[in-house]
Design an enzyme around this catalytic site. Structure first.
Site, PDB file in Angstrom:
ATOM      1  N   LYS A   1     -69.621 -63.859  36.334  1.00 53.51           N
ATOM      2  CA  LYS A   1     -68.423 -64.663  36.601  1.00 53.51           C
ATOM      3  C   LYS A   1     -68.731 -66.150  36.757  1.00 53.51           C
ATOM      4  O   LYS A   1     -67.908 -66.996  36.445  1.00 53.51           O
ATOM      5  CB  LYS A   1     -67.713 -64.135  37.846  1.00 53.51           C
ATOM      6  CG  LYS A   1     -66.954 -62.849  37.587  1.00 53.51           C
ATOM      7  CD  LYS A   1     -65.990 -62.525  38.713  1.00 53.51           C
ATOM      8  CE  LYS A   1     -65.097 -61.359  38.349  1.00 53.51           C
ATOM      9  NZ  LYS A   1     -65.840 -60.071  38.289  1.00 53.51           N
TER      10      LYS A   1
ATOM     11  N   GLU B   1     -56.516 -66.818  42.078  1.00 50.74           N
ATOM     12  CA  GLU B   1     -56.045 -65.628  42.774  1.00 50.74           C
ATOM     13  C   GLU B   1     -57.146 -64.599  42.677  1.00 50.74           C
ATOM     14  O   GLU B   1     -57.987 -64.635  41.763  1.00 50.74           O
ATOM     15  CB  GLU B   1     -54.732 -65.144  42.170  1.00 50.74           C
ATOM     16  CG  GLU B   1     -54.816 -64.053  41.151  1.00 50.74           C
ATOM     17  CD  GLU B   1     -55.441 -64.491  39.846  1.00 50.74           C
ATOM     18  OE1 GLU B   1     -56.349 -63.771  39.398  1.00 50.74           O
ATOM     19  OE2 GLU B   1     -55.046 -65.513  39.266  1.00 50.74           O
TER      20      GLU B   1
ATOM     21  N   SER C   1     -73.709 -56.729  33.886  1.00 50.14           N
ATOM     22  CA  SER C   1     -72.841 -57.850  34.287  1.00 50.14           C
ATOM     23  C   SER C   1     -73.048 -58.328  35.712  1.00 50.14           C
ATOM     24  O   SER C   1     -72.787 -59.490  36.023  1.00 50.14           O
ATOM     25  CB  SER C   1     -71.373 -57.467  34.072  1.00 50.14           C
ATOM     26  OG  SER C   1     -71.061 -56.277  34.776  1.00 50.14           O
TER      27      SER C   1
HETATM   28  C1  LIG Z   1     -65.463 -58.856  37.639  1.00 48.14           C
HETATM   29  C2  LIG Z   1     -66.573 -58.065  37.122  1.00 48.14           C
HETATM   30  C3  LIG Z   1     -66.464 -57.292  35.940  1.00 48.14           C
HETATM   31  C4  LIG Z   1     -65.186 -57.129  35.171  1.00 48.14           C
HETATM   32  O1  LIG Z   1     -64.677 -58.281  34.592  1.00 48.14           O
HETATM   33  P1  LIG Z   1     -64.722 -58.553  33.025  1.00 48.14           P
HETATM   34  O2  LIG Z   1     -63.832 -59.727  32.871  1.00 48.14           O
HETATM   35  O3  LIG Z   1     -64.213 -57.336  32.324  1.00 48.14           O
HETATM   36  O4  LIG Z   1     -66.124 -58.842  32.661  1.00 48.14           O
HETATM   37  C5  LIG Z   1     -67.577 -56.608  35.483  1.00 48.14           C
HETATM   38  N1  LIG Z   1     -68.752 -56.657  36.147  1.00 48.14           N
HETATM   39  C6  LIG Z   1     -68.885 -57.370  37.286  1.00 48.14           C
HETATM   40  C7  LIG Z   1     -70.203 -57.358  37.964  1.00 48.14           C
HETATM   41  C8  LIG Z   1     -67.815 -58.094  37.811  1.00 48.14           C
HETATM   42  O5  LIG Z   1     -67.965 -58.786  38.945  1.00 48.14           O
END
Ligand SMILES: *Cc1c(COP(=O)(O)O)cnc(C)c1O
Length: 419
Positions: A109, A131, A398
């Protein structure tokens, strides 16, 4: 007015080169998906933003500035790591992990909010609003506002402020003002409404920071561009380490930002297969999952056209997932387009499968993944053994799972899952 339009056209041409969205008929559209389904007051704000973004994008100095912070603050490039023990235990394809979990603040993010904060700064804006539901995007926004000395207001449903008290405190530590929203169900939807009202009224001195590749144009483009660093690095690293591109890219899909950031730079490389993993939750019925592409249908929600889960009245349906970051009834327009044109395949992974993957990656590699990322890992665990050993899978990790350790601990303690 015509000036705004011209800029939009220019922006869409730039996109053409960047990611191959050449099938767009109009700027802001991916096939039939995307667009701007908003009241006029909001449209003015979005046009203003689109114009500013087009200018920034055309300026090499802007990219240099973004790259500076990605390198020195976020810690990029993130490693492309061969998960040897995991791969060898499974047999079959080799699994590589794109380590977004190693970024400052522990997830992808930050890539997006750094870019958007620098855009706001260029626009001369010092007040940022956002938000948040689970609080992760709120914390990321508060982080960059502290970094760049901007005022930060985060709207959050009152119910969510209670459930996510620790993230509220994090945001406050970072200097943000958290506004509990008491309308309706007191969750994310009401927080979005409050943020949109603020934005439409104040857009000339307030930047609305969106956290995923969703929403009306130009947000899906902006977020995709800032997250594309994931796929661009992966290309270079794959060539360096393997001498070629991977065969499969796998990423979890909530709104779709980490997945589109990995996929989009490979759009023209048709031999590279994309797999988006949606949260299958506990079952296939409405309210049991949040798999917008798998169980939803094309519609307009939250100002843009996409696949979304709808209830019997055609309203955004209730959703659930073990991973708070995947719990959203819609999905980004570019993923909707990739699905409709079969450029990507979208699959589901259940809560239980994600939990099993959470444990397996922890035990075999010493990496505790976020529950969101565990969905992508879980699908790779299923796919790898079915493939020959010369095949290469890249999984977008992610985020890291420290934030989820307590939740998983409580589940184990209550014996709801695992044994
Ligand atoms: C917020 C988040 C996601 C999901 O958001 P996307 O916009 O689909 O990438 C996935 N993995 C993590 C670790 C997150 O914090």
């Amino acid at each position: 007015m015509s000036k705004v339009k011209l800029n939009k056209v220019e922006l869409s041409r730039a996109e053409h080169d960047a990611n191959g969205a050449e099938e767009r008929k109009e700027p802001g559209y991916f096939g039939e998906f995307g667009g701007q389904f908003v009241p006029d007051t909001l449209k003015q704000a979005l046009d203003y933003l689109a114009e500013a973004y087009a200018k920034a994008k055309a300026d090499p100095g802007f990219k240099e500035e973004v790259d500076y912070y990605l390198k020195h603050y976020v810690g990029r490039p993130s490693p492309l790591y061969y998960a040897r023990r995991l791969s060898e235990n499974l047999g079959g394809a080799r699994i590589y992990l794109k380590r977004e979990d190693l970024n400052h603040t522990g997830a992808h993010k930050i890539n997006n909010v750094i870019g958007q904060a620098l855009l706001a700064k260029r626009m001369g804006i010092k007040r940022v609003i956002a938000e948040t539901g689970a609080g992760q995007h709120g914390v990321a926004t508060a982080t960059v506002c502290a970094l760049f000395g901007m005022d930060c207001v985060v709207y959050m449903g009152e119910e969510d402020t209670r459930r996510q008290a620790l993230n509220v405190f994090r945001m406050q530590l970072l200097g943000a003002k958290v506004v509990p929203v008491t309308a309706g169900n007191r969750t994310l939807k009401e927080a979005v409404d409050a943020a949109l009202v603020d934005y439409a009224e104040n857009y000339r001195d307030t930047y609305y920071m969106l956290g995923s590749a969703v929403g009306p144009y130009p947000y899906p483009d902006i977020v995709r561009d800032f997250q594309s660093v994931i796929g661009e690095e992966t290309k270079l690293q794959a060539v360096e380490q393997l001498g070629r591109y991977p065969d499969y890219l796998i990423a979890c899909v909530g709104g779709g930002s980490n997945a589109i950031g990995l996929f989009a730079p490979f759009y023209h490389d048709r031999e590279v297969k994309f797999i988006g993993v949606e949260p299958g939750g506990k079952g296939t019925r409405i309210g049991e999952n949040a798999a917008a592409i798998t169980y939803g249908r094309p519609t307009v929600i939250h100002g843009f056209r996409c696949y979304a889960i709808l209830d019997q009245d055609g309203e955004p349906g209730t959703t659930s997932s073990i991973a708070a970051g995947l719990d959203y009834p819609g999905v980004g327009p570019e993923h909707s387009f990739y699905h409709a044109t079969k450029r990507a395949e979208y699959v589901t992974v259940s809560d239980q499968e994600a939990l099993d993957a959470f444990r397996m990656l922890s035990e075999t590699e010493g990496i505790i993944p976020a529950l969101e990322s565990s969905h992508a890992v879980a699908y790779a665990i299923k796919l790898a053994p079915t493939l020959p050993s010369d095949q290469i899978i890249v999984v977008n990790l992610s985020g890291r799972g420290d934030k989820d350790a307590l939740q998983v601990y409580e589940m184990i303690k209550n014996q709801k899952v695992l044994s």
